[in-house]
Design a protein around this motif. Sequence first.
Motif, PDB file in Angstrom:
ATOM      1  N   HIS A   4       0.531  -1.289  -0.077  1.00  0.00           N
ATOM      2  CA  HIS A   4      -0.030   0.198   0.508  1.00  0.00           C
ATOM      3  C   HIS A   4       0.810   1.429   0.398  1.00  0.00           C
TER       4      HIS A   4
ATOM      5  N   HIS B  65       6.066   0.498  14.244  1.00  0.00           N
ATOM      6  CA  HIS B  65       4.923   0.440  13.337  1.00  0.00           C
ATOM      7  C   HIS B  65       4.057   1.712  13.689  1.00  0.00           C
ATOM      8  N   HIS B  66       3.653   2.577  12.876  1.00  0.00           N
ATOM      9  CA  HIS B  66       3.062   3.944  12.932  1.00  0.00           C
ATOM     10  C   HIS B  66       4.012   5.181  14.304  1.00  0.00           C
TER      11      HIS B  66
ATOM     12  N   GLU C 165      -4.866   2.512   2.782  1.00  0.00           N
ATOM     13  CA  GLU C 165      -5.302   1.465   3.103  1.00  0.00           C
ATOM     14  C   GLU C 165      -5.534   1.580   4.501  1.00  0.00           C
ATOM     15  N   GLU C 166      -4.272   2.537   5.263  1.00  0.00           N
ATOM     16  CA  GLU C 166      -4.067   3.363   7.080  1.00  0.00           C
ATOM     17  C   GLU C 166      -5.543   3.281   6.690  1.00  0.00           C
TER      18      GLU C 166
ATOM     19  N   TRP D 288       0.828   6.685   7.372  1.00  0.00           N
ATOM     20  CA  TRP D 288       0.884   7.544   8.458  1.00  0.00           C
ATOM     21  C   TRP D 288       1.723   8.936   8.312  1.00  0.00           C
TER      22      TRP D 288
ATOM     23  N   ASP E 231       5.617   0.460   6.389  1.00  0.00           N
ATOM     24  CA  ASP E 231       4.775   0.251   6.387  1.00  0.00           C
ATOM     25  C   ASP E 231       4.115   1.551   5.905  1.00  0.00           C
TER      26      ASP E 231
HETATM   27 ZN    ZN Z   1      -0.001   0.518   8.542  1.00  0.00          ZN
END
Ligand code: ZN
Lengths: 454, 454
Positions: A272, A412-413, A318-319, A276, A284
Amino acid sequence: MLAIMIGVTACATPAMQSNVSETVEQQILDAARSGSQGYLIVEGLTTEVGQRLAGTEAEARARDWTVEKFKEIGLQNVRVEPFTIPGWERGVETATIVSPYPQQMVVTALGGSVATPFGGVTAEIAYFPTFEDLVSAPAGGLDGKIVFISGLMDKAPDGAGYGPANQKRRSGASEAAKRGAAAVVIRSVGTDSHRFPHTGQMRYAPDLPKIPIAALSAPDANQLERMFEREHSVTMALNIQPRASGDMPSGNVIGEIVGTERPDEIVLISGHLDSWDLGTGAIDDGAGIGISAGAAQVLIEAGLKPKRTIRVVAYGAEEVGLLGGFAYRDLHKEDLINHVLATESDFGSTPAYEVLLGVTEGQEVIKAAADALGLPMGERGTNGGPDIGPIAALGVPTMRFQQDGTDYFDLHHTPDDTLDKIDPDDMAENVAAFALMAWLAANAETDFRSDTGN
Amino acid sequence: MLAIMIGVTACATPAMQSNVSETVEQQILDAARSGSQGYLIVEGLTTEVGQRLAGTEAEARARDWTVEKFKEIGLQNVRVEPFTIPGWERGVETATIVSPYPQQMVVTALGGSVATPFGGVTAEIAYFPTFEDLVSAPAGGLDGKIVFISGLMDKAPDGAGYGPANQKRRSGASEAAKRGAAAVVIRSVGTDSHRFPHTGQMRYAPDLPKIPIAALSAPDANQLERMFEREHSVTMALNIQPRASGDMPSGNVIGEIVGTERPDEIVLISGHLDSWDLGTGAIDDGAGIGISAGAAQVLIEAGLKPKRTIRVVAYGAEEVGLLGGFAYRDLHKEDLINHVLATESDFGSTPAYEVLLGVTEGQEVIKAAADALGLPMGERGTNGGPDIGPIAALGVPTMRFQQDGTDYFDLHHTPDDTLDKIDPDDMAENVAAFALMAWLAANAETDFRSDTGN
Ligand SMILES: [Zn+2]
Ligand SMILES: [Zn+2]
Ligand SMILES: [Zn+2]
Ligand SMILES: [Zn+2]
């Protein structure tokens, strides 16, 4: 046992074991492992675009960048499939302990959260050590309070700790609102101990007040817990000012290696494109974009012509709720029967440790890829990845390289999801897996469906 | 050779080797190693006060907290020795790449920096891979530009990489101003690869324009370097709004175990109470406060009465120029002859790997402590620690436990300097070292000075 037998049988079929086939397979692996195709793509995307929050002009720049990149590496039919999403953007965000121990904390709004009243909300904190503690609390009793939901997340290669830990992120606001709370802060959903908050999408239940929700970094959550060990009453001033920005454009970027014999049949590999807004979205999911596009690049550079079409998809949005995945499903609904296999990389840049099946037929093809990569088959099934889920639910066969996500939720994020966390050799190994799998699936006789010919 | 002979001789002196003495020494080590005195102090300070930037009301609260804690653990003559410092406080700080790749970077103002013009400065960046590259650049040529100084810092147990890497922080602004620049951003002085900027004090040379200077996190510095690999021209908008807040109060907090036989003679153990404002100052230098006060607490709890006075000093305003150390020197100038040994812990919470000497006599006492702790003697000398430097320069004997600082600069001066980075067992080992050293020095016959009796 049947599955195992099929696998063993497959290894002996002439088509898979011929010297010619082995040579091509090895050529693909060698080219990917000795190359930097995937790494250079994630490096370019994260450097030249940076963060690319869904619906923002940054995500639009990422689409433009990806269209150019797809063309540059030789993909055909490069296009954007646009769709519209509800926009959301971050604003000011501060969390201050007012008493008994005045100090600032590190906080970030969760995606989709409403804002606090202008200037923030100041209230006593109601502390719940776990999400379950909140759920089992009686109705009412939290009137006007800021609810703090803690609870640790377990590390696991397959990310098994994420679902349970994520309940407070997904449902914490409404569970607290149901009991009268004014706002919520959660311990970040993550496995690190750095002073980064982890953002991520939240959801409001219908028919309940929408209250603001934000995540504290792990060290700040620890700090707040120590305050409650010392004092019964802790007061926080929370000010988050995100805003819903109305309908905003997003889109999926698509490029293909058109098949020579069955061009209408699609092998779909993907990641994706959106990220973020805090980091640059390297693990990610810049990694997933690099892995899938880099795999196609390896095949193109080797001059290999698949029988079926290999389609690379860089999903948007996606997020914020798999919106690219749903948009793809809707746009391609009539054509899903021609999708023979689909997969996505969205679990960082670490190589796979096992291979998961989301097919009923043709398992031998996937097992042949696993064998060539030295990977065992996993026990669990798969829906192919988050953006593949919507089409998997409509019958599209899937597989997944289960990447090792033990440390994925450290980053992550967070703002710390940046390129330096990616090992180029890891990217090359993932590219090798995707290139080999796409090649074998695009040239296999099976269409991976049990209802073939029905 | 003489030093070594003295050491060997010392080991055989009855006073050091008597069973009674060994029992007391072992009692001290056991009590410290099995206790949590130091850890609980740094936990309390970082939780109940948090950050404590020099000159702010937070540092004032830290003094109040320390006075209470010193009394609580049984120190005598607990007092604050106040002094005044030039205040400085952080404001808004943003760094935005305007072109060619628009995105935000993570930045923080260096301590003492002036502000950019209101709203910030937008300019082309002049990139210098190292500080030396800037210093060797010709006069002029940087008119109105934002200078970016990069350069990596080496990891080393003794922090040997800090001095060289720190040149750009200390002198970067004036070297750039000399050549006409409008502002400076540096790669943070640190050894991590997390998205935290490292702050720290800077200096302006007299007679040169004062221009703003800020630090980028390592991942952002990498990002900027990648931009220069791609494009010749990169434009940044830098906005930092720190302000000089005039004369502000600071102070050193002092507590004592008054000596039974020679109460006027002082063995000084210390750390610094102030921290930077980004983290909670756990490793820098809550740890040093915990180690020195915890050591005294161990002796008090064991009912041990030293012959000389053991003085614990929690220095204020270390970070902004060793101002507490200089204030102590000035206030105690007449009494420095009675300071028999002084040391400070200001290098995190990891235990020592060697012991350094800043004495000309009485080395056998320090070596006895090192032996009991299983530590070798280091080759280098010492001035006892940053805040001890000013009194060491006037002849006060010093020693130092050289703590292992290999990872210290991963966290140093970042938001990530929080309590979770401290291992309670490490703290206990450091407390054991300080308690034993203070006890032995307070009861030794030597006064550690070569001019004794002159
Ligand atoms: Zn994510
Ligand atoms: Zn993702
Ligand atoms: Zn320090
Ligand atoms: Zn410091």
